[in-house]
Enzyme design. Structure first.
Site, mmCIF file in Angstrom:
data_model
loop_
_atom_site.group_PDB
_atom_site.id
_atom_site.type_symbol
_atom_site.label_atom_id
_atom_site.label_comp_id
_atom_site.label_asym_id
_atom_site.label_seq_id
_atom_site.Cartn_x
_atom_site.Cartn_y
_atom_site.Cartn_z
ATOM 1 N N ASP A 44 -5.491 0.784 -3.455
ATOM 2 C CA ASP A 44 -4.085 0.488 -3.670
ATOM 3 C C ASP A 44 -3.277 1.761 -3.885
ATOM 4 O OD1 ASP A 44 -2.339 -1.581 -3.587
ATOM 5 O OD2 ASP A 44 -2.496 -2.124 -5.691
ATOM 6 N N ASP A 52 -3.012 -8.922 -4.696
ATOM 7 C CA ASP A 52 -2.711 -8.780 -6.118
ATOM 8 C C ASP A 52 -3.052 -10.033 -6.897
ATOM 9 O OD1 ASP A 52 -1.699 -6.279 -5.583
ATOM 10 O OD2 ASP A 52 0.318 -7.017 -5.249
#
Length: 583
Positions: free
Chosen positions: A431, A484
């Site tokens: 990420d 997420d």
């Protein structure tokens, strides 16, 4: 933003009448050529600015690429472009509503200059002022027409921006709108020797907007405009609903996963107690519906996700997004079907349809309830795909997305804390790299570009949940990527399965702590998002430390860390231990 993009940020593109445009880099002066001959120095003086709610096409002055800014830059505090007293404004996006013969007609978006006064932030305080064409059009010399407080519309070229503004102010104009000679917008800065004692606002408009305004005026219609630059609210209610949506999705998926695991464990205990030889067959049949991740597959997932993300970035186009929409619809149909069948089968009147089967070519035995629900799910996905550009299509996208996420969390499982730590640790690095570090290699954030759907003609890829920003004058969406929710959700669901199999209540278990850690991590993400003026944030940067830190700390404190780390389920030395079903 599963599409491998766990990114959270303010997306773009709610329904509105603002035409598409792009904001790129600055010209030091108003010239079509780079004043330093296309060198790297020129590029460093020409910082790129992207429009926050519309998809930009990035173009550059030379072969040297300028680092683009993330979406969300309503106000851009540029510390690279030249700045000095009288020429130190932040570059702001400006709304320019248009009235034709007193009737509201359209609204354009421009960018304010480095010089001149700051603009009004509220529409109700902005003055409606008549628009006049400059004569000569470039406004490099005193206009031939008399001005009495009108806003003057001029063409770019032949002299600097500050010269145009000074000439317009001396002629009696109340503001100056400069039409760019391209569809992009440029930041307007000051030359080192320019007269910056300018008391009227200067705004640049894209070429197509200026052409439309010229046509209206040349047709002898009265055109009036207002100039204002509204500020985004610090917090929008959409972020609250998106937080509730993400937390609620994990909550539902975790309970479904834990309930299924408990039912399987109860059935196995019954078979063991009866010393039945069917145990191995039933156990293998039950486990065949789930996929347990191991350490190697957790690492490979991040590798494949990175490759897929680069492929999306390189091949991003309208047709490629159409392919992603088809894949999303297929996954959404499967997820919605599984969720509806599980929900309906819990009602007595539908149980016999869920327990009766018929053979279907290529699919084998399929329950009658599944056959009844499937056409509705397919129709729902097709209608969404066809009408996904309308203003409320986000509702259908979120329904399909939530159903898909819940189904993935039901099928895919983390067997222990060790695998969960490897998976989230790799996703944490993934990420950060693709949101921040990728700018060094690709000169823009790969993940944010993919999430927005730049160069695709769409409002972004469909593999995310989004809610329109309800009180934001610039519109747009608050979005969160599937990753997420799915990746942290795997570990949260694992914690609830462990609690139920160990007969732990909520206070003594780990689920409440894991759920709270996820919610708090996501909340911190939103705080960071607003502190960074809407720049896209990697949510896992904040969520992963909260979840892993909480589970590891609590497990060590309670003496369960060894079991959580390796076995992933409580030890049951006696095979005849009874697990009572939920009341």
């Amino acid at each position: 933003m599963s599409y491998p993009s766990p990114m959270l940020g303010r997306g773009g593109g709610s329904a509105r009448v603002i035409p598409p445009l792009s904001i790129v880099h600055v010209g030091i002066a108003d010239h079509d050529w780079c004043p330093c001959g296309g060198s790297l120095l020129c590029c460093l003086s020409a910082v790129c600015l992207e429009k926050p709610i519309l998809r930009p096409e990035l173009r550059f002055l030379s072969s040297h690429t300028c680092p683009p800014l993330n979406a969300g830059d309503i106000v851009h505090q540029d510390n690279v472009a030249p700045k000095r007293p009288g020429c130190a404004n932040n570059f702001v996006l400006v709304k320019v509503p248009i009235w034709i013969d007193g009737i509201v007609n359209n609204e354009y978006v421009g960018v304010g200059a480095r010089f001149g006064p700051t603009l009004e932030s509220k529409e109700k305080h902005a003055n409606h002022t008549r628009l006049a064409l400059a004569d000569p059009p470039d406004c490099c010399s005193k206009p031939r027409n008399q001005l009495t407080g009108e806003v003057i519309l001029v063409h770019r070229g032949n002299c600097s921006f500050t010269v145009k503004a000074n000439v317009a102010e001396e002629a009696g104009a109340s503001a100056i709108l400069i039409i760019n000679n391209q569809t992009e917008l440029f930041k307007m800065v000051c030359e080192s020797d320019a007269d910056v004692n300018i008391e009227i606002p200067a705004v640049m408009l894209p070429q197509d907007a200026g052409s439309n305004l010229e046509k209206y005026i040349n047709n002898n219609t009265m055109v009036s405009v207002a100039l204002y630059s509204p500020k985004r609210p610090a917090v929008d209610i959409a972020e609250v609903f998106l937080w509730l949506m993400a937390v609620g999705t994990i909550l539902l998926a975790s309970y479904w996963s834990a309930w299924t695991a408990r039912e399987v464990a109860i059935e196995q205990d019954k078979l063991l107690k009866d010393a039945s030889e069917e145990f191995l067959q039933v156990g293998s049949a039950d486990s065949s519906g789930f996929v347990d991740i191991n350490t190697m597959s957790a690492i490979l997932f991040v590798v494949f996700a990175s490759c897929f993300l680069v492929m999306l970035y390189k091949l991003m186009s309208f047709w490629f997004v159409e392919v992603l929409v088809v894949l999303f619809c297929i996954g959404g149909v499967e997820g919605l079907q599984m969720c509806l069948v599980a929900l309906l089968s819990s009602f007595r009147r539908f149980q016999r349809f869920a327990e009766s089967f018929m053979k279907v070519p290529f699919f084998g035995a399929v329950s009658h309830l599944t056959l009844a629900v499937c056409p509705f799910c397919i129709a729902f996905a097709v209608v969404w795909a066809v009408y996904r550009q309308i203003s409320f299509a986000w509702i259908g996208q979120d329904i399909l997305g939530i159903a898909l996420i819940i189904t993935v969390l039901q099928i895919v499982r983390v067997p222990n804390l060790k695998v969960g730590t490897v998976l989230l640790g790799c996703a944490f690095l993934y990420d950060i790299f693709w949101v921040f570090a990728s700018k060094r290699l690709f000169h823009e954030s790969v993940m944010i570009v993919v999430a927005r759907g730049d160069r695709s003609g769409e409002d972004g890829i469909p593999m995310l949940l989004k809610i329109p920003r309800m009180f934001d004058p610039w519109g747009g969406y608050s979005v969160i990527g599937f990753g997420d929710i799915i990746l942290p959700g795997l570990l949260v669901a694992f914690s609830l399965r462990y609690d139920w199999l160990a007969n732990k209540n909520l206070r003594a278990g780990y689920f409440v702590w894991a759920m709270a850690a996820y919610g708090l991590g996501l909340l911190v993400t939103y705080v960071a998002l607003n502190m960074m003026d809407g720049h896209g944030q990697p949510a896992l940067l904040y969520i992963v430390p909260f979840i892993l830190g909480t589970l590891i700390t609590m497990g060590r404190k309670r003496g369960d860390l060894g079991t959580l780390w390796t076995r992933g389920e409580p030890e049951r030395p006696c095979p005849h231990v009874q697990l009572q079903p939920l009341q």
